[in-house]
Scaffold this active site. Structure first.
Site, PDB file in Angstrom:
ATOM      1  N   VAL A 296     -10.239   6.104  -1.607  1.00  0.00           N
ATOM      2  CA  VAL A 296     -10.848   6.983  -2.604  1.00  0.00           C
ATOM      3  C   VAL A 296     -11.281   8.317  -2.014  1.00  0.00           C
ATOM      4  O   VAL A 296     -11.707   9.210  -2.768  1.00  0.00           O
ATOM      5  CB  VAL A 296     -12.053   6.278  -3.256  1.00  0.00           C
ATOM      6  CG1 VAL A 296     -11.602   5.058  -4.027  1.00  0.00           C
ATOM      7  CG2 VAL A 296     -13.096   5.891  -2.206  1.00  0.00           C
ATOM      8  N   ARG A 297     -11.192   8.494  -0.697  1.00  0.00           N
ATOM      9  CA  ARG A 297     -11.472   9.800  -0.091  1.00  0.00           C
ATOM     10  C   ARG A 297     -10.436  10.838  -0.483  1.00  0.00           C
ATOM     11  O   ARG A 297     -10.644  12.031  -0.287  1.00  0.00           O
ATOM     12  CB  ARG A 297     -11.511   9.682   1.428  1.00  0.00           C
ATOM     13  CG  ARG A 297     -12.725   8.988   2.000  1.00  0.00           C
ATOM     14  CD  ARG A 297     -12.626   8.845   3.491  1.00  0.00           C
ATOM     15  NE  ARG A 297     -12.353  10.112   4.150  1.00  0.00           N
ATOM     16  CZ  ARG A 297     -12.029  10.234   5.437  1.00  0.00           C
ATOM     17  NH1 ARG A 297     -11.915   9.155   6.183  1.00  0.00           N
ATOM     18  NH2 ARG A 297     -11.812  11.411   5.963  1.00  0.00           N
TER      19      ARG A 297
ATOM     20  N   GLU B 199     -12.999   2.052  -1.650  1.00  0.00           N
ATOM     21  CA  GLU B 199     -12.892   2.036  -0.190  1.00  0.00           C
ATOM     22  C   GLU B 199     -13.076   3.461   0.329  1.00  0.00           C
ATOM     23  O   GLU B 199     -12.144   4.252   0.353  1.00  0.00           O
ATOM     24  CB  GLU B 199     -11.531   1.498   0.249  1.00  0.00           C
ATOM     25  CG  GLU B 199     -11.388   1.433   1.764  1.00  0.00           C
ATOM     26  CD  GLU B 199      -9.946   1.572   2.235  1.00  0.00           C
ATOM     27  OE1 GLU B 199      -9.658   1.157   3.362  1.00  0.00           O
ATOM     28  OE2 GLU B 199      -9.116   2.133   1.501  1.00  0.00           O
TER      29      GLU B 199
ATOM     30  N   TYR C  58       0.805  -1.219   0.000  1.00  0.00           N
ATOM     31  CA  TYR C  58       0.000   0.000   0.000  1.00  0.00           C
ATOM     32  C   TYR C  58       0.847   1.282   0.000  1.00  0.00           C
ATOM     33  O   TYR C  58       0.305   2.364   0.222  1.00  0.00           O
ATOM     34  CB  TYR C  58      -0.949  -0.020   1.206  1.00  0.00           C
ATOM     35  CG  TYR C  58      -2.040  -1.037   1.036  1.00  0.00           C
ATOM     36  CD1 TYR C  58      -3.146  -0.769   0.229  1.00  0.00           C
ATOM     37  CD2 TYR C  58      -1.958  -2.287   1.640  1.00  0.00           C
ATOM     38  CE1 TYR C  58      -4.136  -1.718   0.041  1.00  0.00           C
ATOM     39  CE2 TYR C  58      -2.944  -3.237   1.452  1.00  0.00           C
ATOM     40  CZ  TYR C  58      -4.030  -2.950   0.656  1.00  0.00           C
ATOM     41  OH  TYR C  58      -5.014  -3.886   0.471  1.00  0.00           O
TER      42      TYR C  58
ATOM     43  N   ASP D 189      -7.384  -4.311   7.310  1.00  0.00           N
ATOM     44  CA  ASP D 189      -7.181  -3.178   8.217  1.00  0.00           C
ATOM     45  C   ASP D 189      -7.937  -3.365   9.535  1.00  0.00           C
ATOM     46  O   ASP D 189      -7.378  -3.191  10.618  1.00  0.00           O
ATOM     47  CB  ASP D 189      -7.636  -1.881   7.554  1.00  0.00           C
ATOM     48  CG  ASP D 189      -6.691  -1.447   6.446  1.00  0.00           C
ATOM     49  OD1 ASP D 189      -5.478  -1.630   6.620  1.00  0.00           O
ATOM     50  OD2 ASP D 189      -7.168  -0.953   5.418  1.00  0.00           O
TER      51      ASP D 189
ATOM     52  N   LEU E  64     -10.385  -0.140  -5.339  1.00  0.00           N
ATOM     53  CA  LEU E  64      -9.707   1.148  -5.328  1.00  0.00           C
ATOM     54  C   LEU E  64      -9.452   1.577  -3.888  1.00  0.00           C
ATOM     55  O   LEU E  64     -10.389   1.708  -3.090  1.00  0.00           O
ATOM     56  CB  LEU E  64     -10.535   2.194  -6.067  1.00  0.00           C
ATOM     57  CG  LEU E  64     -10.871   1.824  -7.524  1.00  0.00           C
ATOM     58  CD1 LEU E  64     -11.849   2.819  -8.109  1.00  0.00           C
ATOM     59  CD2 LEU E  64      -9.614   1.757  -8.360  1.00  0.00           C
ATOM     60  N   ASP E  65      -8.191   1.822  -3.548  1.00  0.00           N
ATOM     61  CA  ASP E  65      -7.789   2.127  -2.180  1.00  0.00           C
ATOM     62  C   ASP E  65      -7.917   3.622  -1.896  1.00  0.00           C
ATOM     63  O   ASP E  65      -7.612   4.462  -2.753  1.00  0.00           O
ATOM     64  CB  ASP E  65      -6.333   1.680  -1.968  1.00  0.00           C
ATOM     65  CG  ASP E  65      -5.841   1.952  -0.559  1.00  0.00           C
ATOM     66  OD1 ASP E  65      -6.341   1.299   0.370  1.00  0.00           O
ATOM     67  OD2 ASP E  65      -4.979   2.828  -0.403  1.00  0.00           O
TER      68      ASP E  65
ATOM     69  N   TRP F 257     -13.830   4.924   3.606  1.00  0.00           N
ATOM     70  CA  TRP F 257     -13.922   4.615   5.044  1.00  0.00           C
ATOM     71  C   TRP F 257     -14.025   5.927   5.792  1.00  0.00           C
ATOM     72  O   TRP F 257     -13.087   6.723   5.825  1.00  0.00           O
ATOM     73  CB  TRP F 257     -12.708   3.809   5.467  1.00  0.00           C
ATOM     74  CG  TRP F 257     -12.780   3.318   6.893  1.00  0.00           C
ATOM     75  CD1 TRP F 257     -13.758   3.579   7.807  1.00  0.00           C
ATOM     76  CD2 TRP F 257     -11.839   2.463   7.553  1.00  0.00           C
ATOM     77  NE1 TRP F 257     -13.494   2.952   8.988  1.00  0.00           N
ATOM     78  CE2 TRP F 257     -12.322   2.257   8.871  1.00  0.00           C
ATOM     79  CE3 TRP F 257     -10.660   1.860   7.176  1.00  0.00           C
ATOM     80  CZ2 TRP F 257     -11.634   1.480   9.797  1.00  0.00           C
ATOM     81  CZ3 TRP F 257      -9.986   1.080   8.102  1.00  0.00           C
ATOM     82  CH2 TRP F 257     -10.462   0.888   9.393  1.00  0.00           C
TER      83      TRP F 257
ATOM     84  N   TRP G 164     -30.396   2.102   0.920  1.00  0.00           N
ATOM     85  CA  TRP G 164     -30.663   3.196  -0.011  1.00  0.00           C
ATOM     86  C   TRP G 164     -30.248   2.870  -1.442  1.00  0.00           C
ATOM     87  O   TRP G 164     -30.906   3.251  -2.381  1.00  0.00           O
ATOM     88  CB  TRP G 164     -29.933   4.461   0.457  1.00  0.00           C
ATOM     89  CG  TRP G 164     -30.631   5.170   1.571  1.00  0.00           C
ATOM     90  CD1 TRP G 164     -31.806   4.792   2.167  1.00  0.00           C
ATOM     91  CD2 TRP G 164     -30.207   6.360   2.245  1.00  0.00           C
ATOM     92  NE1 TRP G 164     -32.135   5.670   3.157  1.00  0.00           N
ATOM     93  CE2 TRP G 164     -31.180   6.657   3.233  1.00  0.00           C
ATOM     94  CE3 TRP G 164     -29.120   7.205   2.120  1.00  0.00           C
ATOM     95  CZ2 TRP G 164     -31.083   7.748   4.072  1.00  0.00           C
ATOM     96  CZ3 TRP G 164     -29.024   8.298   2.961  1.00  0.00           C
ATOM     97  CH2 TRP G 164     -29.994   8.571   3.928  1.00  0.00           C
TER      98      TRP G 164
END
Length: 985
Positions: free
Chosen positions: A762-763, A785, A639, A867, A759-760, A787, A854
């Site tokens: 993405v924020r 992802e 990572y 994680d 995809l790691d 989170w 939703w």
């Protein structure tokens, strides 16, 4: 007496001065003591009488005191400092008269007491009036507070009602807009954003006005209370100061009076005794009167303060009314703006409908063109597929023919080997016979004793021809040819000629041994290594069989490659031609993902260890595996990537990775690659010592790093997301960066064999870039992802997590729905819900509370990953609730994910496989509807799709107890109080 005076506060000098006898002009006797002509007065206020009572009792008990009291001509009342204070005044020099009778003093005292009682009555009436005024003021204050609270509540209710009306209208507009076709997505999003902006403006205006009014009212009330408290404190301070001043004056005057009175105390002692009782009683009355007057004074002060408060409150009420009117005007203005917004939205809807009609026409025409093109492409694809299929069939036929030829050659070789072995055995027997014959001859010679060996004829059947036996017998010539190399099958005419030639040879005859034999020469028998053996025979380089075998091996490799390509094309074609369309955000809709690694997998040759498990995964129902990051990385887990094109990582080499992916494909399993796109570790330092220069094929510089990264001095644009502080954050707004990433993703798809992406982090960058990458690489399935922290209150997770799941859905919207996302909301809620809080598993609308409630087709549910679990354990799922958690996510909508540790290391392989089989049998998919029957502290019951009903917890329930559940149900999974599953028969 000296001790008593000293206790009263007078010194020894004063005592001596008081007791010193003085002569008067009237020539009094020695035993007489005269009062000085200087006047004196004794004041009693509040507590002053209590101090002077001691002096008066002394006066009454002494002769001098009685004379002083007899000489008091009258008692009068004096007003000082605005208040009535009773004073006892002694006669002055002009009024002094020793001959005044005690009876006149008593009558005067009675008159004074009557006046005091009248004054006390008036004070009591004043007190009652003050209390009434105070009560009225308190009632007015309460009424004002009630009116204020009522006005505020009415204003808030009006504002809340207008807000609810606006929300209802807005909801109605949103519901109307959701009825549009899928082609109107862009227009619908624009209108929805505009409505959200209008609602935000209205809410801000309402909130601003309401908060202003409430805060202003609170501040004014607090100011009024503070002013009242300060006024009260000031009045009390004034009273205290006045009391202290009066007490000090009384003390000084009392000291001087006592000094003078002690001189005449002996003369007035008898008279003081008579008046003492009446005086004490009257003094008590006067004390009470003083207290009443003090209370009346304080009441008057409090009434004036309350009147001031009332005036201030009235002014504040007027001001609040003006504020409320202003708020109403603001509300009306907001309503007018809302009306204008509604009108603009209506206009936008009209324009959108018009554009939609035009777009619909264009879409229909383009769809028709696409259909025609698709038909043409389909025909062309059919022709190409048919040609390819014929080519494959021809290749397979050629391969089968080559296989048959090889089998025939193997058979011929086997026959040749068998016959060669038989010939070798016959030769060995011949050599053995020769050896026996020679041994017999030698023995005979030794027995005869002759030195020479006679020529004799041997009548025994000795085979002397050796390998000629093979030549004389049938097919022996073919053995010799096969020994030197495989040949073609001899034609029939050659076989007939050979047989004819062999018939002309003479028959076998007995050969006489007439050669002399030397007994001293040993028998020369060949060694085993010197005898020819087919096992050690070398095949010629130009052997036909070897050429054919090499050609067949090349054909087999080509055939396997064509079969794999045809299989992958068939999967894609089925996804296009089937009932369910294949989308990158959902896959086939029936995907079941396995995270095929943990945090410690990098310590082993993971690709080699994982590939043999492909058959078991496919058998259990796993359709997709998520592999770890493949690139070279600073951290062994992958990572912290550096050179993106170097796939030799801690998990294995690039060839091992390709072999693992190929094995998964052989079992119809899709493979997702873990793509770390947010950050990348530099391989070189800049001139100022910062690690911001990248190496490898993608040799970027600081211009590829966002400028607001605080650690790496990037020269790109500001970041479009959160900052990851451990490595340089990539600037995806740069065109060359996006071009290189798209090229890299396509290389992973075509050359390595990946089918999709996980995809790691993405924020860290905008979802629109993700959409561009997905549209370029065309993955079969993609997961992001996102989170984010859930909402907590008092250390416990909040019931309402709408804000949390809304943030995840906002990111999915930013990708245009091209990617799904991990349902972190559902994981967090399950942590608390499975501890007898099953009521958390239903939202106020009766739907699941996570993202699956939703947007279920874009929700990827999970319990743990590398994680949260594994050896990191940042957010581990309760170990004793794992199977309840899997019973929930594997039977509900969304795309479930199974963690490798749970499946292979925790001993849960078979229970999870049982749940996977139930999901597959009942046809549950990512869009299956969920109907929740029960969700309380005892358990959770829901129907998913048409064929499955499940229960979690110890609730006493079965399908027969549910009135609105039709059909015959069979329990297929029974784990008691943990979970149960029923399937429709």
């Amino acid at each position: 007496m000296e001790a008593l005076i000293t206790r009263a506060g007078l010194g020894n000098n004063c005592t001596q001065q008081v007791l010193k006898p003085r002569r008067s002009n009237n020539h009094a006797t020695k035993n007489q003591m005269f009062v000085p002509r200087k006047s004196f007065k004794l004041c009693a206020i509040t507590g002053g009488f209590e101090k002077n009572a001691h002096y008066l009792s002394y006066l009454s008990s002494s002769m001098c005191g009685q004379r002083v009291l007899h000489q008091l001509p009258w008692i009068r009342q004096c007003r000082g400092s605005g208040s009535a204070v009773p004073m006892i005044v002694a006669a002055s020099e002009n009024d002094h008269d020793r001959g005044t009778e005690p009876e006149s003093d008593v009558s005067t005292l009675k008159a004074a007491l009557a006046a005091a009682e009248e004054r006390a009555r008036l004070a009591e009436e004043s007190k009652m009036e003050a209390l009434k005024a105070l009560t009225v003021a308190e009632a007015k204050q309460q009424e004002y507070a009630a009116n204020l609270a009522k006005g505020r509540e009415e204003a808030l209710s009006k504002l809340e009602a207008s807000k609810e009306t606006f929300k209802a209208e807005l909801q109605k507009m949103v519901e109307e807009k959701t009825a549009l076709d899928s082609e109107l997505v862009l227009a619908k999003q624009d209108a929805f954003k505009l409505a959200l902006k209008v609602e935000g403006i209205a809410e801000l205006a309402v909130k601003h006005a309401t908060s202003y009014i409430a805060e202003d009212a609170k501040l004014k009330v607090a100011a009024a209370e503070t002013a009242a408290a300060e006024a009260t404190l000031r009045v009390e301070e004034r009273i205290r100061n006045a009391a202290d001043e009066a007490a000090s004056a009384v003390l000084l005057e009392a000291r001087s009076a006592i000094e003078e009175a002690l001189a005449a105390a002996e003369a007035a002692k008898e008279h003081a005794r008579k008046v003492e009782i009446a005086l004490v009683e009257k003094l008590n009355v006067l004390d009470n009167l003083a207290q009443v007057e003090a209370e009346a004074l304080s009441s008057q002060v409090a009434v004036s303060a309350l009147e001031q408060k009332l005036q201030i409150a009235n002014s504040e009420i007027d001001r609040l009314c003006a504020d409320i009117k202003a708020a109403e005007m603001l509300a009306r203005a907001a309503e007018e703006r809302v009306a204008k917004a509604e009108a603009s939205v209506a206009e936008i809807q009209k324009v959108a409908e018009k554009d939609a009609l035009e777009r619909e026409k264009s879409v229909k025409s383009s769809l028709q063109a696409l259909k025609d093109a698709a038909i043409a492409r389909g025909e062309a694809a059919k022709v190409a597929f048919k040609a390819e299929l014929e080519t494959l069939q021809a290749a397979m036929q050629a391969a089968e023919k080559a296989g048959r030829i090889r089998e025939q050659a193997n058979l011929r070789k086997y026959e040749a080997l068998r016959r060669s072995l038989a010939a070798a055995e016959a030769s060995a027997m011949a050599w053995k016979g020769r050896a026996l014959t020679v041994e017999g001859l030698l023995r005979k010679v030794q027995e005869d004793g002759d030195e020479t060996i006679p020529i004799i004829k041997v009548e025994t059947d000795v085979t002397t021809e050796g390998r000629m036996v093979a030549l004389l017998e049938s097919d022996s010539k073919k053995w010799d040819l096969l020994a030197n190399g495989p040949r073609r099958e001899a034609p029939e005419w050659m076989k007939r000629r050979t047989r004819v030639t062999l018939q002309g040879l003479p028959p076998r005859s007995i050969i006489a041994l007439d050669v002399p034999v030397d007994a001293a020469v040993p028998l020369q028998v060949p060694l085993p290594d010197e005898v020819w053996s087919i096992a050690r025979a070398k095949v010629k380089q130009d052997d036909i069989f070897l050429k054919e075998a090499a050609e067949k091996e090349a054909l087999d490799v080509q055939r396997r490659a064509l079969e794999r390509a045809l299989h992958r094309k068939t999967i894609r074609r089925l996804s296009e031609e089937g009932d369910e369309k294949m989308e990158s955000g959902t896959g086939s809709g029936r995907e079941i993902v396995l995270q095929a690694f943990n945090w410690e997998s990098c310590r082993r040759k993971w690709y080699l260890e994982l590939a043999p498990k492909a058959a078991d995964l496919s058998h259990c129902g796993i359709t997709t595996v998520w592999l770890p990051p493949p690139t070279q990385s600073v951290a062994p887990q992958g990572y912290m990537p550096s050179d993106l094109y170097n796939l030799n990582s801690a998990y294995g080499t690039q060839e091992e990775l390709k072999s693992c992916i190929e094995e998964m494909h052989n079992h119809d399993i899709l493979v997702l690659g873990d793509a770390v796109l947010n950050h990348r570790c530099a391989q070189k330092q800049s001139p100022n010592g910062i690690w911001n220069v990248f190496g490898g094929k993608l040799a970027w510089g600081p211009e590829a790093i966002v400028r607001d990264d605080p650690n790496f001095q990037g020269r790109g644009n500001p970041s479009s997301g959160d900052i990851f502080h451990a490595a340089p954050n990539i600037d995806h707004s740069q065109e060359f960066v996006r071009h290189d990433i798209k090229e890299w993703l396509n290389w992973l798809r075509t050359e390595i064999g990946y089918d999709g992406w996980r995809l790691d982090f993405v924020r860290g960058f905008w979802g629109g870039y993700v959409k561009e990458y997905i549209e370029s690489s065309k993955p079969a399935f993609a997961i992001g992802e996102y989170w984010d922290s859930l909402g907590y209150e008092g250390g416990n997770i909040c019931y309402n997590q709408d804000a949390h799941r809304q943030r995840i859905i906002n990111w999915i919207n930013a990708t245009g729905g091209t990617s799904s996302a991990f349902d972190v909301t559902t994981k967090g809620i399950l942590h608390a819900a499975l501890h007898n809080e099953y009521w958390r598993l239903i939202d106020p609308r009766g739907k699941p509370p996570g993202v699956m409630g939703w947007w279920p087709s874009r929700a990827v549910t999970f319990l743990e990953n590398h994680d949260t679990g594994s050896t990191q354990g940042h957010w581990p799922f309760p170990r004793d609730k794992l199977m309840q958690g899997y019973a929930y996510i594997l039977t509900h909508c969304g795309t479930p994910t199974v963690f490798y540790d749970h499946f292979y290391d925790f001993g849960l392989h078979d229970p999870i496989a049982e749940l996977l089989a139930a999901r597959t049998r009942t046809g549950v998919h990512c869009r299956s509807p969920v109907k929740i029957f029960h969700a309380n502290k005892n358990g959770y019951v829901a129907q998913v799709g048409d064929n499955l009903v499940m229960k979690i917890g110890g609730m006493d329930w079965n399908p027969s107890k549910q009135n609105d559940l039709v059909g015959s149900w069979e329990r297929t999974v029974d784990k008691g109080g943990d979970y149960q599953i029923w399937e429709l028969r």
